[in-house]
Design an enzyme around this catalytic site. Sequence first.
Site, short mmCIF file in Angstrom:
data_model
loop_
_atom_site.label_atom_id
_atom_site.label_comp_id
_atom_site.label_asym_id
_atom_site.label_seq_id
_atom_site.Cartn_x
_atom_site.Cartn_y
_atom_site.Cartn_z
N ASN A 1 0.62 -1.24 0.02
CA ASN A 1 0.04 -0.02 -0.02
C ASN A 1 0.93 1.21 -0.07
O ASN A 1 2.19 1.22 0.08
CB ASN A 1 -0.95 -0.07 1.24
CG ASN A 1 -2.24 0.59 1.00
OD1 ASN A 1 -2.25 1.53 0.35
ND2 ASN A 1 -3.28 0.12 1.36
N HIS B 1 22.32 0.56 14.27
CA HIS B 1 23.64 1.20 14.72
C HIS B 1 24.09 0.36 16.08
O HIS B 1 23.24 -0.04 16.59
CB HIS B 1 23.43 2.80 15.02
CG HIS B 1 23.02 3.37 13.80
ND1 HIS B 1 24.08 3.80 12.94
CD2 HIS B 1 21.99 3.74 13.32
CE1 HIS B 1 23.62 4.28 11.57
NE2 HIS B 1 22.13 4.52 12.07
N ALA C 1 -1.47 -1.42 8.78
CA ALA C 1 -0.91 -0.10 8.55
C ALA C 1 -0.02 0.40 9.83
O ALA C 1 -0.22 -0.18 10.92
CB ALA C 1 -2.21 0.73 8.48
N ALA D 1 -1.90 -3.57 12.96
CA ALA D 1 -1.51 -2.09 12.83
C ALA D 1 -0.87 -1.54 14.02
O ALA D 1 -1.27 -1.79 15.40
CB ALA D 1 -2.84 -1.20 12.67
#
Length: 120
Positions: free
Chosen positions: A13, A43, A68, A86
Amino acid sequence: GRNIHIGKNVFINAGCKFQDQGGIYIEDGVLIGHNAVLATINHMEDPEKRAGMIFQPIHIEKNVWLGANVTVLPGVTIGEGSIIAAGAVVTKDVPANMVAAGVPAKVIRKVKKDTEKGEI
């Protein structure tokens, strides 16, 4: 995108961000919700070495659904058929056919089949 490998029938999406230096492997039938982030670089924790980078691949197996605003961190494998809710931040591997949610994401239950009733 040189290090992104995408299978067949994958839906990605809008607004997704893939940082792929460590390698991203997306298998067949995967659904990726809007604004998902796949990050393959981390890192070092030591402040003296923090500019150094650690590369690890992300593997998203067949028929996974990322909701999402999901973030997947370096070195994670999401098992076949799993659902990531989500907004989840996936820091560890998720076994096949599981639903994971939260920050950090935790497995909350098995994926329900069409013959089972219930809500997600």
